[in-house]
Every structure is written in C-alpha cells, then in structure tokens.
Design a protein around this motif. Structure first.
Motif, PDB file in Angstrom:
ATOM      1  N   THR A  79       0.857  -1.186   0.000  1.00 45.44           N
ATOM      2  CA  THR A  79       0.000   0.000   0.000  1.00 45.44           C
ATOM      3  C   THR A  79       0.892   1.234   0.000  1.00 45.44           C
ATOM      4  O   THR A  79       1.809   1.351   0.808  1.00 45.44           O
ATOM      5  CB  THR A  79      -0.916   0.017   1.234  1.00 45.44           C
ATOM      6  OG1 THR A  79      -1.747  -1.148   1.214  1.00 45.44           O
ATOM      7  CG2 THR A  79      -1.801   1.259   1.237  1.00 45.44           C
ATOM      8  N   ILE A  80       0.624   2.175  -0.918  1.00 43.26           N
ATOM      9  CA  ILE A  80       1.384   3.424  -1.001  1.00 43.26           C
ATOM     10  C   ILE A  80       0.457   4.598  -0.711  1.00 43.26           C
ATOM     11  O   ILE A  80      -0.527   4.812  -1.414  1.00 43.26           O
ATOM     12  CB  ILE A  80       2.040   3.598  -2.382  1.00 43.26           C
ATOM     13  CG1 ILE A  80       3.086   2.502  -2.614  1.00 43.26           C
ATOM     14  CG2 ILE A  80       2.689   4.981  -2.489  1.00 43.26           C
ATOM     15  CD1 ILE A  80       3.791   2.596  -3.960  1.00 43.26           C
ATOM     16  N   HIS A  81       0.774   5.308   0.364  1.00 39.16           N
ATOM     17  CA  HIS A  81       0.070   6.544   0.729  1.00 39.16           C
ATOM     18  C   HIS A  81       0.857   7.674   0.075  1.00 39.16           C
ATOM     19  O   HIS A  81       1.879   8.125   0.594  1.00 39.16           O
ATOM     20  CB  HIS A  81       0.063   6.680   2.256  1.00 39.16           C
ATOM     21  CG  HIS A  81      -0.799   7.774   2.777  1.00 39.16           C
ATOM     22  ND1 HIS A  81      -1.925   7.540   3.550  1.00 39.16           N
ATOM     23  CD2 HIS A  81      -0.712   9.112   2.675  1.00 39.16           C
ATOM     24  CE1 HIS A  81      -2.472   8.672   3.889  1.00 39.16           C
ATOM     25  NE2 HIS A  81      -1.764   9.654   3.380  1.00 39.16           N
ATOM     26  N   ALA A  82       0.390   8.079  -1.105  1.00 44.72           N
ATOM     27  CA  ALA A  82       1.202   8.927  -1.988  1.00 44.72           C
ATOM     28  C   ALA A  82       1.114  10.396  -1.602  1.00 44.72           C
ATOM     29  O   ALA A  82       0.603  11.235  -2.351  1.00 44.72           O
ATOM     30  CB  ALA A  82       0.795   8.717  -3.443  1.00 44.72           C
ATOM     31  N   GLY A  83       1.655  10.710  -0.429  1.00 44.79           N
ATOM     32  CA  GLY A  83       1.816  12.084   0.037  1.00 44.79           C
ATOM     33  C   GLY A  83       0.678  12.981  -0.383  1.00 44.79           C
ATOM     34  O   GLY A  83      -0.460  12.795   0.029  1.00 44.79           O
ATOM     35  N   SER A  84       0.995  13.948  -1.231  1.00 44.32           N
ATOM     36  CA  SER A  84      -0.051  14.718  -1.895  1.00 44.32           C
ATOM     37  C   SER A  84       0.496  15.334  -3.161  1.00 44.32           C
ATOM     38  O   SER A  84       1.705  15.537  -3.304  1.00 44.32           O
ATOM     39  CB  SER A  84      -0.623  15.814  -0.988  1.00 44.32           C
ATOM     40  OG  SER A  84       0.263  16.919  -0.905  1.00 44.32           O
ATOM     41  N   VAL A  85      -0.411  15.596  -4.093  1.00 46.40           N
ATOM     42  CA  VAL A  85      -0.107  16.338  -5.316  1.00 46.40           C
ATOM     43  C   VAL A  85      -1.232  17.335  -5.548  1.00 46.40           C
ATOM     44  O   VAL A  85      -2.285  17.273  -4.911  1.00 46.40           O
ATOM     45  CB  VAL A  85       0.004  15.412  -6.553  1.00 46.40           C
ATOM     46  CG1 VAL A  85       1.146  14.424  -6.394  1.00 46.40           C
ATOM     47  CG2 VAL A  85      -1.310  14.671  -6.811  1.00 46.40           C
ATOM     48  N   VAL A  86      -1.006  18.275  -6.451  1.00 44.87           N
ATOM     49  CA  VAL A  86      -2.069  19.183  -6.862  1.00 44.87           C
ATOM     50  C   VAL A  86      -2.983  18.443  -7.836  1.00 44.87           C
ATOM     51  O   VAL A  86      -2.524  17.970  -8.885  1.00 44.87           O
ATOM     52  CB  VAL A  86      -1.500  20.456  -7.500  1.00 44.87           C
ATOM     53  CG1 VAL A  86      -2.627  21.318  -8.073  1.00 44.87           C
ATOM     54  CG2 VAL A  86      -0.702  21.249  -6.473  1.00 44.87           C
ATOM     55  N   GLU A  87      -4.241  18.335  -7.479  1.00 41.82           N
ATOM     56  CA  GLU A  87      -5.240  17.654  -8.311  1.00 41.82           C
ATOM     57  C   GLU A  87      -6.132  18.688  -8.992  1.00 41.82           C
ATOM     58  O   GLU A  87      -6.708  19.555  -8.327  1.00 41.82           O
ATOM     59  CB  GLU A  87      -6.117  16.747  -7.443  1.00 41.82           C
ATOM     60  CG  GLU A  87      -7.283  16.133  -8.192  1.00 41.82           C
ATOM     61  CD  GLU A  87      -8.434  15.723  -7.284  1.00 41.82           C
ATOM     62  OE1 GLU A  87      -9.434  15.188  -7.818  1.00 41.82           O
ATOM     63  OE2 GLU A  87      -8.348  15.946  -6.055  1.00 41.82           O
ATOM     64  N   GLN A  88      -6.251  18.595 -10.308  1.00 42.59           N
ATOM     65  CA  GLN A  88      -7.191  19.443 -11.034  1.00 42.59           C
ATOM     66  C   GLN A  88      -8.502  18.708 -11.216  1.00 42.59           C
ATOM     67  O   GLN A  88      -8.540  17.579 -11.703  1.00 42.59           O
ATOM     68  CB  GLN A  88      -6.636  19.841 -12.405  1.00 42.59           C
ATOM     69  CG  GLN A  88      -7.583  20.750 -13.187  1.00 42.59           C
ATOM     70  CD  GLN A  88      -7.069  21.124 -14.565  1.00 42.59           C
ATOM     71  OE1 GLN A  88      -5.974  20.713 -14.949  1.00 42.59           O
ATOM     72  NE2 GLN A  88      -7.846  21.902 -15.295  1.00 42.59           N
ATOM     73  N   VAL A 143      -5.705  -1.048   5.761  1.00 42.33           N
ATOM     74  CA  VAL A 143      -4.523  -1.830   5.405  1.00 42.33           C
ATOM     75  C   VAL A 143      -4.649  -3.133   6.180  1.00 42.33           C
ATOM     76  O   VAL A 143      -4.437  -3.163   7.393  1.00 42.33           O
ATOM     77  CB  VAL A 143      -3.210  -1.117   5.758  1.00 42.33           C
ATOM     78  CG1 VAL A 143      -2.015  -2.005   5.427  1.00 42.33           C
ATOM     79  CG2 VAL A 143      -3.097   0.205   5.011  1.00 42.33           C
ATOM     80  N   GLY A 144      -5.052  -4.195   5.490  1.00 39.30           N
ATOM     81  CA  GLY A 144      -5.393  -5.428   6.191  1.00 39.30           C
ATOM     82  C   GLY A 144      -6.570  -5.174   7.113  1.00 39.30           C
ATOM     83  O   GLY A 144      -7.609  -4.671   6.699  1.00 39.30           O
ATOM     84  N   ASN A 145      -6.393  -5.478   8.401  1.00 37.51           N
ATOM     85  CA  ASN A 145      -7.450  -5.255   9.379  1.00 37.51           C
ATOM     86  C   ASN A 145      -7.327  -3.920  10.094  1.00 37.51           C
ATOM     87  O   ASN A 145      -8.081  -3.643  11.033  1.00 37.51           O
ATOM     88  CB  ASN A 145      -7.435  -6.388  10.421  1.00 37.51           C
ATOM     89  CG  ASN A 145      -7.788  -7.732   9.821  1.00 37.51           C
ATOM     90  OD1 ASN A 145      -8.647  -7.829   8.946  1.00 37.51           O
ATOM     91  ND2 ASN A 145      -7.103  -8.783  10.272  1.00 37.51           N
ATOM     92  N   THR A 146      -6.376  -3.090   9.656  1.00 39.04           N
ATOM     93  CA  THR A 146      -6.081  -1.836  10.352  1.00 39.04           C
ATOM     94  C   THR A 146      -6.689  -0.658   9.610  1.00 39.04           C
ATOM     95  O   THR A 146      -6.472  -0.489   8.412  1.00 39.04           O
ATOM     96  CB  THR A 146      -4.563  -1.637  10.479  1.00 39.04           C
ATOM     97  OG1 THR A 146      -3.999  -2.759  11.173  1.00 39.04           O
ATOM     98  CG2 THR A 146      -4.253  -0.357  11.236  1.00 39.04           C
ATOM     99  N   LYS A 147      -7.425   0.185  10.348  1.00 43.99           N
ATOM    100  CA  LYS A 147      -8.004   1.386   9.740  1.00 43.99           C
ATOM    101  C   LYS A 147      -7.019   2.541   9.893  1.00 43.99           C
ATOM    102  O   LYS A 147      -6.489   2.795  10.970  1.00 43.99           O
ATOM    103  CB  LYS A 147      -9.342   1.744  10.375  1.00 43.99           C
ATOM    104  CG  LYS A 147     -10.021   2.943   9.703  1.00 43.99           C
ATOM    105  CD  LYS A 147     -11.456   3.127  10.153  1.00 43.99           C
ATOM    106  CE  LYS A 147     -12.380   2.133   9.464  1.00 43.99           C
ATOM    107  NZ  LYS A 147     -13.818   2.462   9.690  1.00 43.99           N
ATOM    108  N   VAL A 148      -6.798   3.248   8.776  1.00 42.39           N
ATOM    109  CA  VAL A 148      -5.834   4.342   8.702  1.00 42.39           C
ATOM    110  C   VAL A 148      -6.567   5.636   8.367  1.00 42.39           C
ATOM    111  O   VAL A 148      -7.402   5.665   7.460  1.00 42.39           O
ATOM    112  CB  VAL A 148      -4.754   4.049   7.640  1.00 42.39           C
ATOM    113  CG1 VAL A 148      -3.730   5.177   7.588  1.00 42.39           C
ATOM    114  CG2 VAL A 148      -4.068   2.715   7.919  1.00 42.39           C
ATOM    115  N   GLY A 149      -6.240   6.710   9.075  1.00 37.47           N
ATOM    116  CA  GLY A 149      -6.854   8.012   8.834  1.00 37.47           C
ATOM    117  C   GLY A 149      -5.938   8.938   8.064  1.00 37.47           C
ATOM    118  O   GLY A 149      -4.713   8.853   8.158  1.00 37.47           O
ATOM    119  N   CYS A 150      -6.539   9.865   7.310  1.00 40.34           N
ATOM    120  CA  CYS A 150      -5.797  10.776   6.430  1.00 40.34           C
ATOM    121  C   CYS A 150      -5.852  12.220   6.923  1.00 40.34           C
ATOM    122  O   CYS A 150      -6.910  12.719   7.326  1.00 40.34           O
ATOM    123  CB  CYS A 150      -6.387  10.745   5.020  1.00 40.34           C
ATOM    124  SG  CYS A 150      -6.259   9.164   4.181  1.00 40.34           S
TER     125      CYS A 150
END
Length: 267
Positions: A79-88, A143-150
């Motif tokens: 799993t890749i949490h891809a930081g951030s980018v500018v989204e149009q 991620v599997g059984n683990t909940k991840v917050g953003c």
C-alpha cells in the motif's frame, strides 16, 4: 504491520522528483518489506507561482504521479500513501492524497481541509488558498485489518479532525507535510506527539526537508513514527532518506484500555 516513511527534498522538476520518489520506494521495499509506504506532501512538485503549480498538477487517473504510484504499488504488492499532489478537478485545484492498494487500484482520496495561509515568524508569507481549494471529506482506509486516517500538514493544528478520525476507528493516522523550518523547529514534534496522545493512535508524520524554491523556502523534515503513548519510535536524519518501524497494533488497544479517554468526552 510495518511502515516506511520517505523523506524528500522535492524541487520544481516533476520528472526528477518522481524519479527520486520511485528510487526511495524501491529501496525501502527491498530493505524493509513494509506493508505501508508513505510519501510527503507535494512530493511530485514543490515550487512557486500559480502557473507552475497548476502546470505540474494532475488529473486522475491519467497523471504521471498517479500512474507511477499505482504501478509501484502493484509491482511491490504494497500500500502506497502517496503524500499529496495538486489535483485538477474542473476549474478547481486541490491538495490531494491518493492511496493505492497492493493491487495498484485507488484505495482512498483525501483533499486537504485546512489551507496554510500564514505569515511565518521568519517573514515568509504563505497563501495556499490563492491556488488551492479546500476539501470537505474526512477519509479513512484499510490496510489489512487496520483502519488508517488521512490528514495533510496544516491539518495537524486542528485536533477536532483527528478526534473524528479516532471516532471512526482509525488506529493509525498519516500526515504528509511540507512543514516550514521556522514553525517546524518549535511546533512539529509537539503537535504530532499531541495528536498521537489525544487519539491514542500510531501517528506517521512524513515531511519534506531542506530548501526549495531556489533556497527561498526551507522545510523542517524530521519525519517520524510516534506510538499511541506519544513516544517517537523512528525518525529520519536530516536530509533525504527513509525510516521504518513495526507497529504493534495490540499496543493501541492497551493504551486505550489503560486511559479510556474516548469514553470520557463531555463536550
């Protein structure tokens, strides 16, 4: 669950930044075999000027960064949490995190809620809202059984967001950032540890480091993994690099059992 944090010194060359991000991800996967890899805020482009920022933004799913991270996630089955980018999106632009699952498919999308409009103690002026629109949704993923917050960068100063993530079941919270040097030296560690203690989660704070914008702006770095008791259990050295840590999710349950703050809220 094992995590690897990627600390970068992104500049105004998107191609060079993506090449560096891919190299660091490949190295982290080869050396550490993580379940989750995290990049910093604005990993694909960190520069100035509305035209430059917009020109280096992306539409999804056809952006260069999007396709690269999707491919790396599928290649490494991570799993890749891809930081951030500018989204149009139409006529609006957002500071957006995309998370890719081990199959390379989009797992989550979070648009930064709190925008950085600040005159720093060092005299630099930042007006994120001049170029970026505000997000509205609170986002978690599995991620599997683990909940991840953003969350992203300036969000760290608003504890109500993190309480909401905790209430939605997050055991890990990820904060990509490009925290400034002047605020970072005094506030980065304090705020990140406070959010970990309040939410009783593993808190992954992943920053940009060193200078950008031809030396006019500096980032604090100090990417770190913080446990639910507020201890730093892994941290990057100054400069570009990575750090990794195993997360003992049973420790989250222990801390929450020992100090059950979630059941004691009055307000």
């Amino acid at each position: 669950m094992k995590v690897s944090l990627i600390q970068m010194n992104s500049q105004d060359s998107k191609a060079a930044n993506l090449e560096t991000a891919a190299r660091l991800i490949n190295e982290a996967v080869e050396n550490e075999s993580p379940d989750l890899v995290v990049l910093p805020e604005y990993y694909a482009f960190l520069g100035e000027g509305r035209e430059n920022i917009y020109a280096n933004g992306e539409t999804f799913p056809d952006g260069d960064g999007y396709r690269l991270m999707a491919g790396l996630a599928a290649q490494h089955k991570v799993t890749i949490h891809a930081g951030s980018v500018v989204e149009q999106d139409g006529n609006k632009y957002y500071n957006t995190t995309i998370v890719f699952g081990p199959d390379g498919k989009e797992l989550a999308k979070y648009r930064k809620i709190h925008l950085f409009d600040v005159d720093t103690p060092g005299g630099m002026v930042y007006r994120e809202s001049d170029t970026i629109s505000r997000g509205e949704e609170i986002v978690t993923y599995q991620v599997g059984n683990t909940k991840v917050g953003c969350a992203i960068c300036y969000d760290v100063r608003f504890p109500e967001l993190f309480r909401k993530l905790r209430d939605e079941g997050a055991e890990v919270i990820v904060l990509p950032a490009a925290f400034t040097l002047m605020t970072g030296k005094d506030h980065w560690e304090v705020l990140a540890r406070a959010r970990a203690i309040e939410t009783q989660t593993y808190f992954l704070a992943v920053g940009q480091t060193l200078s950008n914008s031809e030396g006019r702006k500096w980032c604090w770095g100090h990417s770190m993994v913080i446990d639910p008791w507020g201890h730093i259990v892994a941290q990057c050295s100054d400069g570009v690099g990575t750090t990794s840590s195993k997360l003992d999710l049973s420790y989250v349950a222990k801390v929450r059992g020992d100090v059950p703050v979630a059941s004691h809220h009055v307000i």
